[in-house]
Scaffold this motif. Structure first.
Motif, PDB file in Angstrom:
ATOM      1  N   VAL B 209       0.864  -1.174   0.000  1.00 26.43           N
ATOM      2  CA  VAL B 209       0.000   0.000   0.000  1.00 26.43           C
ATOM      3  C   VAL B 209       0.902   1.226   0.000  1.00 26.43           C
ATOM      4  CG1 VAL B 209      -1.694   1.366   1.303  1.00 26.43           C
ATOM      5  CG2 VAL B 209      -1.882  -1.124   1.256  1.00 26.43           C
ATOM      6  N   ARG B 246      -9.902   1.050   5.275  1.00 28.43           N
ATOM      7  CA  ARG B 246      -9.920   0.358   3.994  1.00 28.43           C
ATOM      8  C   ARG B 246      -9.529  -1.094   4.202  1.00 28.43           C
ATOM      9  NH1 ARG B 246      -8.463   5.510   3.182  1.00 28.43           N
ATOM     10  NH2 ARG B 246      -9.207   6.616   1.327  1.00 28.43           N
ATOM     11  N   CYS B 248      -8.281  -4.450   2.301  1.00 26.09           N
ATOM     12  CA  CYS B 248      -7.612  -4.803   1.055  1.00 26.09           C
ATOM     13  C   CYS B 248      -7.465  -6.305   0.948  1.00 26.09           C
ATOM     14  CB  CYS B 248      -6.231  -4.164   0.991  1.00 26.09           C
ATOM     15  SG  CYS B 248      -6.291  -2.383   1.061  1.00 26.09           S
ATOM     16  N   CYS B 256      -1.992  -2.955  -3.242  1.00 26.50           N
ATOM     17  CA  CYS B 256      -3.351  -2.814  -2.727  1.00 26.50           C
ATOM     18  C   CYS B 256      -3.769  -1.365  -2.572  1.00 26.50           C
ATOM     19  CB  CYS B 256      -3.474  -3.527  -1.380  1.00 26.50           C
ATOM     20  SG  CYS B 256      -3.231  -5.293  -1.530  1.00 26.50           S
ATOM     21  N   HIS B 259      -8.862  -0.307  -2.635  1.00 28.55           N
ATOM     22  CA  HIS B 259      -9.400  -1.118  -1.556  1.00 28.55           C
ATOM     23  C   HIS B 259     -10.523  -2.010  -2.076  1.00 28.55           C
ATOM     24  CE1 HIS B 259     -11.418   2.860  -1.675  1.00 28.55           C
ATOM     25  NE2 HIS B 259     -12.483   2.094  -1.741  1.00 28.55           N
ATOM     26  N   SER B 260     -10.771  -3.072  -1.346  1.00 28.10           N
ATOM     27  CA  SER B 260     -11.936  -3.904  -1.650  1.00 28.10           C
ATOM     28  C   SER B 260     -13.156  -3.346  -0.944  1.00 28.10           C
ATOM     29  CB  SER B 260     -11.700  -5.332  -1.177  1.00 28.10           C
ATOM     30  OG  SER B 260     -10.581  -5.873  -1.820  1.00 28.10           O
TER      31      SER B 260
END
Lengths: 259, 441
Positions: B209, B246, B248, B256, B259-260
């Motif tokens: 990240v 966030r 990830c 990453c 974010h997911s």
């Protein structure tokens, strides 16, 4: 007959003992003059809300915001003066300052923070982090803020804290790396590079070691020509400096110990 | 396998033992089994406490923690390029799951992470052939017979040795480390970047990240904490100074940055102020043991989030709401920037976090009851119950209540830890470590 609430009754809880009570018993207030402003601030417990908030109608936001603004600027200065600023603290203070600034002058367009003209290559090549660029951006933000009324008495952001008579405002962060080149900058000065290095802060080699107000990151070479308190390195000199450091240009004296 | 314990009816009935550590404690962490408790301090030292075995002949000392090992983990360093001193303060300690007789932990300061091995030695060898008992080499010509060295018992010695040093990967200050559930990798996070390491490899790490803007002038947000999911080794979360979290997934991409999931609670317009962002800044994020929830700590509250719901937390617990009207003073004295941690109990039914005046707060998620307790020597006789405290926010102060105006803001409890299984908590109050145990056991 109902009793009309008197002014006395509306004295908020917070102001009974005085402004110091919020602080821990052992801590001293930073500045005496803040105490007075603090007293006013705490007496009205809604003044720090955004001007849009209905509760603020009771409070004098202009006066109160000014003291919060000054406080924030002081915090920013203090943060920038650290040799390695706490990034989270810095970012939070800057964001808060921007918010206050926006509320103080909602009609005036916020001066866009200009990109400082970066010294060619120096920041990129010599610094592992962009701390210098961050300081430069903070410095330019502060410059903008200094145009706002009421800030004229605040200290200029890059005033030197080192030994008197030795302005370091123009000293580029790269000079930190120069310390590696030799134990005594006096040797370098002897060979006619004096003009180039005259604003090196040699306080590191003076009696007190590890002076916390190291010049490394709080100043920038990118200050506009308008700044008077610091002699500037012009671009040609910076280029020369850059070349010396990357070795394409040999120093005029033979390598000494420590090179 | 966690044991699920029912709270006693009066909840949180704790006895106490405490220790004085030489320097300000900066991190506290139980091992995975709870038999060891590690503390790190501002001086770069690690002190490990061990729980005494239950002993029928000494029933009163059942379960007390005593010093097991002390070692200097980090020393102050000097960065010559930048003319900066690097603090030796231990920011975080994380234990590795136990795999053999020896114990391993990771400890980190602002820049360097170290893997320490803590091992016991209770035997020593005697009767060497080539050297005598003093250790001096014997004259080989004088050796006329061979003998087999024998192992003899000795007083228990606990040794700590650095096995790995993970350095030079962080430009900014490391705020978090987290061991992955695969037991092979771990992450380290600083203000702007998160790196993934393999425990065996020290000369490189992967950046997963990076929120550093191309132009540092655009920096408005920093990473404040990060943690791996307890069971899913590809999932991590990180929190920010803007109050967002966030999640990830490392399977979706190597970097990453996207974010997911994005967790953020919308701002309450009625409580908006100049300090809104500062008080929303998340100072700690912790997954529940179950892995279904995570908890975040901001300045005034603790929030529990369901990982399946990004729009708002499922629970919000007020830690010290009475400070909301004092934010300006707290901004002035910088207390508003204090970073409090939070922790779950073993069964995820309760959470704990610190406050000022040496107070700490516990919230029972099932009964929705909460309590304020104090970690101080005057109020803590060994084996006496802790008395719940109350803060008077205004109006008439009742007996035994503490008024907001008399709170001591220099006495802050930033670091707390909960035993992974039992109702034992460790509370760090400046340079005092308190260990409280539930008497109902």
């Amino acid at each position: 007959m109902s009793r009309v609430a008197s002014r006395k009754d509306r004295v908020p809880r917070g102001s009974v003992k005085g402004p110091g009570m919020m602080l821990s018993k052992g801590l001293k207030r930073k500045r005496e003059e803040e105490e007075e402003e603090g007293k006013e601030a705490l007496a009205v417990d809604t003044w720090w809300l955004d001007p849009g908030h209905p509760a603020v109608a009771q409070a004098p936001p202009a006066v109160a915001s000014s003291s919060l603004f000054d406080l924030s600027v002081l915090k920013l200065h203090h943060s920038l003066r650290q040799s390695e600023p706490d990034l989270r603290h810095l970012v939070l203070v800057v964001n808060t300052l921007r918010r206050i600034q926006a509320s103080m002058a909602p009609t005036a367009a916020l001066p866009p923070v200009p990109s400082p003209p970066t010294a060619p290559g120096i920041a990129d090549n010599l610094l592992a982090s962009s701390d210098a660029a961050l300081s430069a951006s903070m410095a330019s933000l502060l410059e903008d803020l200094s145009h706002i009324e009421g800030l004229s008495q605040a200290p200029q952001p890059l005033v030197d804290e080192g030994p008197p008579g030795r302005p370091t405002g123009g000293a580029p962060p790269s000079l930190g790396a120069l310390d590696l080149l030799g134990p005594a900058t006096g040797c370098l000065l002897d060979d006619g590079l004096e003009g180039l290095f005259e604003d090196i802060d040699t306080s590191m080699y003076d009696s007190e070691l590890w002076a916390p107000a190291s010049e490394g990151h709080k100043s920038s070479p990118e200050d506009g020509p308008g700044k008077e308190e610091a002699p500037e390195l012009d671009e040609a000199e910076l280029d020369y400096l850059m070349d010396v450091l990357v070795g394409t240009q040999a120093l005029e004296r033979p390598s000494g110990p420590g090179r | 396998m966690t044991t699920f314990r029912k709270h006693s009816s009066s909840s949180f009935n704790f006895a106490v033992n405490f220790s004085l550590v030489a320097d300000v404690i900066s991190t506290v962490e139980f091992s995975h089994s709870g038999d060891l408790l590690a503390t790190g301090d501002k001086g770069g030292r690690v002190v490990i406490f061990q729980r005494e075995q239950e002993n029928k002949s000494r029933p009163h000392s059942r379960g007390e923690y005593n010093v097991y090992s002390t070692f200097q983990s980090h020393e102050p360093e000097f960065d010559y390029l930048k003319s900066l001193e690097i603090e030796e303060k231990i920011n975080k300690i994380r234990w590795l799951p136990q795999q053999g007789a020896a114990r391993f932990l990771l400890s980190t300061n602002d820049k360097t992470i170290k893997l320490w091995k803590i091992s016991e030695r209770d035997k020593r060898a005697e009767g060497y052939n080539l050297k005598d008992e003093d250790g001096r080499l014997r004259d080989p010509l004088r050796i006329t017979a061979l003998r087999v060295p024998i192992l003899k018992p000795m007083d228990l010695m606990v040794e700590a040795s650095p096995r790995r040093v993970f350095a030079n990967a962080h430009t900014y200050h490391i705020n978090s480390i987290s061991v992955n559930s695969d037991h092979e990798t771990y992450l380290s996070a600083d203000d702007l970047r998160i790196n993934l390491w393999h425990l065996e490899i020290t000369d490189r790490s992967f950046n997963i990240v990076d929120i550093k803007p191309a132009n540092m002038e655009e920096l408005t947000e920093v990473i404040t904490a990060a943690e791996f999911h307890p069971h899913q080794c590809n999932v991590l979360v990180y929190s920010s100074s803007k109050g967002t979290i966030r999640l990830c997934d490392m399977r979706s991409s190597a970097l990453c940055d996207r974010h997911s999931k994005f967790f953020e609670e919308p701002e309450d317009p009625s409580s908006r102020s100049f300090f809104s962002e500062i008080i929303s800044s998340v100072s700690d994020v912790k997954f529940s043991h179950s892995g279904r929830y995570m908890m975040t700590r901001d300045y005034l509250s603790v929030k529990v989030w369901d990982l399946n719901m990004e729009s708002r937390p499922v629970e919000t617990h007020q830690v010290h709401e009475y400070l909301r009207s004092k934010l300006c003073s707290l901004y002035e004295n910088d207390c508003i920037f204090d970073k409090f941690e939070c922790c779950w109990n073993g069964s995820d039914s309760a959470i704990m976090t610190g406050s000022y005046n040496n107070f700490f707060r516990m919230f029972d998620r099932t009964t929705w009851r909460d309590v304020t307790l104090e970690a101080s020597r005057e109020n803590s006789k060994p084996r006496a119950s802790l008395k719940p405290r109350r803060v008077c926010a205004g109006g008439k102060r009742k007996k035994d209540e503490v008024s907001v105006d008399s709170l001591d803001f220099s006495k802050k409890i930033l670091h707390t830890a909960w035993h992974p299984v039992e109702n034992i908590i460790a509370v760090a109050a400046t340079n005092n470590l308190y260990i409280f145990q539930d008497k109902a056991n």
